[in-house]
Motif scaffolding. Structure first.
Motif, PDB file in Angstrom:
ATOM      1  N   GLU A  99      -9.059 -11.734   1.349  1.00 46.87           N
ATOM      2  CA  GLU A  99      -7.677 -11.351   1.112  1.00 46.87           C
ATOM      3  C   GLU A  99      -7.446  -9.854   1.294  1.00 46.87           C
ATOM      4  O   GLU A  99      -6.304  -9.391   1.258  1.00 46.87           O
ATOM      5  CB  GLU A  99      -7.255 -11.794  -0.292  1.00 46.87           C
ATOM      6  CG  GLU A  99      -7.185 -13.292  -0.450  1.00 46.87           C
ATOM      7  CD  GLU A  99      -6.123 -13.890   0.467  1.00 46.87           C
ATOM      8  OE1 GLU A  99      -4.934 -13.576   0.288  1.00 46.87           O
ATOM      9  OE2 GLU A  99      -6.490 -14.657   1.380  1.00 46.87           O
ATOM     10  N   GLY A 100      -8.527  -9.117   1.518  1.00 45.69           N
ATOM     11  CA  GLY A 100      -8.376  -7.707   1.831  1.00 45.69           C
ATOM     12  C   GLY A 100      -7.712  -7.467   3.178  1.00 45.69           C
ATOM     13  O   GLY A 100      -7.335  -6.331   3.485  1.00 45.69           O
ATOM     14  N   GLY A 105      -3.810  -4.782   1.786  1.00 42.98           N
ATOM     15  CA  GLY A 105      -5.198  -4.935   1.383  1.00 42.98           C
ATOM     16  C   GLY A 105      -5.424  -5.709   0.110  1.00 42.98           C
ATOM     17  O   GLY A 105      -6.456  -5.533  -0.542  1.00 42.98           O
ATOM     18  N   THR A 106      -4.494  -6.580  -0.261  1.00 38.89           N
ATOM     19  CA  THR A 106      -4.651  -7.322  -1.507  1.00 38.89           C
ATOM     20  C   THR A 106      -4.017  -8.702  -1.416  1.00 38.89           C
ATOM     21  O   THR A 106      -3.004  -8.898  -0.728  1.00 38.89           O
ATOM     22  CB  THR A 106      -4.025  -6.563  -2.692  1.00 38.89           C
ATOM     23  OG1 THR A 106      -4.007  -7.392  -3.849  1.00 38.89           O
ATOM     24  CG2 THR A 106      -2.596  -6.143  -2.392  1.00 38.89           C
ATOM     25  N   VAL A 107      -4.598  -9.641  -2.139  1.00 37.93           N
ATOM     26  CA  VAL A 107      -4.041 -10.985  -2.257  1.00 37.93           C
ATOM     27  C   VAL A 107      -2.626 -10.947  -2.817  1.00 37.93           C
ATOM     28  O   VAL A 107      -1.810 -11.845  -2.556  1.00 37.93           O
ATOM     29  CB  VAL A 107      -4.947 -11.860  -3.147  1.00 37.93           C
ATOM     30  CG1 VAL A 107      -4.946 -11.360  -4.586  1.00 37.93           C
ATOM     31  CG2 VAL A 107      -4.548 -13.323  -3.109  1.00 37.93           C
ATOM     32  N   LEU A 108      -2.309  -9.897  -3.581  1.00 38.41           N
ATOM     33  CA  LEU A 108      -1.010  -9.832  -4.243  1.00 38.41           C
ATOM     34  C   LEU A 108       0.146  -9.707  -3.261  1.00 38.41           C
ATOM     35  O   LEU A 108       1.302  -9.957  -3.631  1.00 38.41           O
ATOM     36  CB  LEU A 108      -1.001  -8.691  -5.251  1.00 38.41           C
ATOM     37  CG  LEU A 108      -2.051  -8.831  -6.363  1.00 38.41           C
ATOM     38  CD1 LEU A 108      -2.004  -7.637  -7.298  1.00 38.41           C
ATOM     39  CD2 LEU A 108      -1.855 -10.118  -7.145  1.00 38.41           C
ATOM     40  N   ASP A 337     -15.203  -6.148   3.721  1.00 39.93           N
ATOM     41  CA  ASP A 337     -14.932  -5.017   2.843  1.00 39.93           C
ATOM     42  C   ASP A 337     -14.560  -5.555   1.462  1.00 39.93           C
ATOM     43  O   ASP A 337     -13.387  -5.668   1.106  1.00 39.93           O
ATOM     44  CB  ASP A 337     -13.778  -4.220   3.455  1.00 39.93           C
ATOM     45  CG  ASP A 337     -13.583  -2.855   2.830  1.00 39.93           C
ATOM     46  OD1 ASP A 337     -14.470  -2.419   2.071  1.00 39.93           O
ATOM     47  OD2 ASP A 337     -12.539  -2.236   3.101  1.00 39.93           O
ATOM     48  N   VAL A 338     -15.569  -5.892   0.664  1.00 39.38           N
ATOM     49  CA  VAL A 338     -15.351  -6.548  -0.627  1.00 39.38           C
ATOM     50  C   VAL A 338     -15.053  -5.523  -1.712  1.00 39.38           C
ATOM     51  O   VAL A 338     -15.780  -4.542  -1.872  1.00 39.38           O
ATOM     52  CB  VAL A 338     -16.583  -7.391  -1.023  1.00 39.38           C
ATOM     53  CG1 VAL A 338     -16.389  -8.020  -2.401  1.00 39.38           C
ATOM     54  CG2 VAL A 338     -16.829  -8.478   0.024  1.00 39.38           C
ATOM     55  N   THR A 367     -10.333 -10.608  -3.486  1.00 43.92           N
ATOM     56  CA  THR A 367      -8.912 -10.382  -3.711  1.00 43.92           C
ATOM     57  C   THR A 367      -8.407  -9.004  -3.282  1.00 43.92           C
ATOM     58  O   THR A 367      -7.197  -8.759  -3.320  1.00 43.92           O
ATOM     59  CB  THR A 367      -8.573 -10.569  -5.204  1.00 43.92           C
ATOM     60  OG1 THR A 367      -9.485  -9.793  -5.993  1.00 43.92           O
ATOM     61  CG2 THR A 367      -8.679 -12.032  -5.589  1.00 43.92           C
ATOM     62  N   GLU A 368      -9.292  -8.125  -2.859  1.00 44.35           N
ATOM     63  CA  GLU A 368      -8.841  -6.778  -2.481  1.00 44.35           C
ATOM     64  C   GLU A 368      -9.831  -6.149  -1.511  1.00 44.35           C
ATOM     65  O   GLU A 368     -11.014  -6.485  -1.486  1.00 44.35           O
ATOM     66  CB  GLU A 368      -8.730  -5.885  -3.722  1.00 44.35           C
ATOM     67  CG  GLU A 368     -10.058  -5.683  -4.420  1.00 44.35           C
ATOM     68  CD  GLU A 368      -9.972  -4.838  -5.686  1.00 44.35           C
ATOM     69  OE1 GLU A 368      -8.877  -4.367  -6.021  1.00 44.35           O
ATOM     70  OE2 GLU A 368     -11.024  -4.651  -6.334  1.00 44.35           O
ATOM     71  N   ALA A 369      -9.313  -5.226  -0.708  1.00 51.77           N
ATOM     72  CA  ALA A 369     -10.173  -4.481   0.207  1.00 51.77           C
ATOM     73  C   ALA A 369     -11.046  -3.505  -0.569  1.00 51.77           C
ATOM     74  O   ALA A 369     -10.588  -2.836  -1.505  1.00 51.77           O
ATOM     75  CB  ALA A 369      -9.324  -3.730   1.221  1.00 51.77           C
TER      76      ALA A 369
END
Length: 386
Positions: A99-100, A105-108, A337-338, A367-369
């Motif tokens: 999701e990054g 860069g975020t699932v949000l 890029d976890v 969930t984020e880069a």
């Protein structure tokens, strides 16, 4: 914005009472619980070919409140094979849903696309919410795309990249000294103008965006044995499970995969409630380096407990060292890029690996880069002498 044909009502998650299908309604029900959009799935004509051809969140508008919305091509994120991690865990396959790769860069981004769409539909001029960091940047980005003014209240411990990019996207950022609850309080006491809320669960359509992760997984032919997700406010976990439930209603999956939510040991109110069988209670002394997961009183906590239990899943805790170590290991073996929050999901998969047969397929949601928390990840390596 036109509403989708299937959108039938808003339902109180505590009593089941159905309210009018108004996606611009904000705040809890009369029972003080979040409200949740419900749909008439009988009017939805999806098959596996449709799922496979979808490329973004809004391709799934049949099961969203709006037919279209404020979009920056969020969704359609890659499912990355991670054979080295699968070998380490002793399972057949492990994939990272990255999701990054979303716009900020975020699932949000999936949720804020919908939340800002509701604001536009309501005729709002100003949107605002409190954020641990990622949603502040995301909200500013989507508000800017919709030509709305926005405020994000963030704690001082929020990562600098999120703070900087909130302003770069045109949002007004206010920093509250302390932690996430201080940002929530600052929003409620300092912002005097009328605003349309983007807050999770206060905005009843934001969590709908995360259903599309489930749709995409099945569209790629991946119905895993388990999906591991960091819990945070609960919105992503709840939305993901809801997506699988809707696919089950449509006859597109035979069984719900186990959904496992991960929380830090230093801030685990949902895990404590899951283990005790009681309602979620606020965590008195939150302490984790993973700021996105330091949510001591998550609005969606009780919803998560029920949702993961319905899948045969659970809520587990992972310590910060395991979280950061798992994020680094995933980055070094998959090229993904976890971020630190995604590392919590990977650490949970590692902790429960013995519970799965060797032919199991697991999915970890990043969930984020990682660039958002690069300083934390680098400090972890320095602590190991690297």
């Amino acid at each position: 914005m036109d509403q989708s044909d299937a959108f039938r009502a808003l339902r109180c998650t505590a009593t089941g009472e159905e309210l009018a299908a108004d996606p611009t309604r904000t705040g809890p029900s009369e029972a003080g619980a979040p409200v949740d959009p419900v749909y008439d799935v009988d009017v939805v004509d999806w098959d596996h070919a449709f799922l496979a051809g979808a490329r973004s969140v809004w391709d799934f508008a049949d099961l969203l409140p709006f037919e279209s919305g404020v979009s920056a091509a969020e969704g359609g994120t890659p499912l990355v094979d991670a054979p080295a991690l699968a070998d380490e865990l002793g399972v057949d396959s492990l994939f990272v849903k990255d999701e990054g790769r979303n716009p900020t860069g975020t699932v949000l981004d999936r949720g804020l696309s919908l939340a800002v769409t509701a604001a536009v539909d309501a005729g709002a001029d100003l949107v605002a919410h409190a954020s641990a960091g990622n949603s502040g940047q995301s909200g500013a980005a989507y508000a800017g795309r919709a030509s709305l003014r926005s405020y994000a209240f963030v704690p001082s411990r929020a990562p600098f990249p999120n703070k900087a990019m909130t302003n770069v996207h045109g949002g007004d950022m206010r920093v509250a000294g302390g932690r996430y609850p201080d940002a929530v309080e600052a929003l409620q006491t300092q912002l005097k103008s009328d605003w349309f809320t983007l807050q999770e669960f206060d905005n009843p359509v934001r969590h709908e965006g995360y259903k599309t992760i489930a749709y995409e997984l099945v569209g790629e032919g991946c119905v895993p044995d388990a999906v591991f997700v960091p819990a945070s406010t609960g919105e992503v976990v709840y939305g993901l499970v809801k997506g699988f439930r809707e696919l089950d209603e449509l006859g597109l999956v035979d069984d719900l995969p186990r959904v496992v939510a991960a929380q830090p040991t230093g801030c685990a109110p949902i895990a404590a409630a899951f283990d005790s069988g009681r309602e979620v209670e606020a965590w008195n002394q939150p302490d984790t380096i993973v700021g996105e997961l330091e949510i001591p009183d998550p609005k969606g906590g009780d919803l998560v407990v029920d949702a993961v239990d319905a899948t045969g899943g659970r809520v587990v805790t992972v310590d910060d060292d395991a979280t950061l170590g798992s994020a680094v290991a995933a980055a070094q073996t998959t090229a993904v890029d976890v971020g630190s929050a995604g590392g919590a999901a990977a650490a949970a998969a590692d902790a429960l690996a013995d519970e799965f047969d060797e032919d199991a397929t697991l999915v970890v949601v990043n969930t984020e880069a990682g660039v958002k928390t690069a300083d934390i990840l680098r400090s972890h390596l320095m602590g190991q002498g690297i």
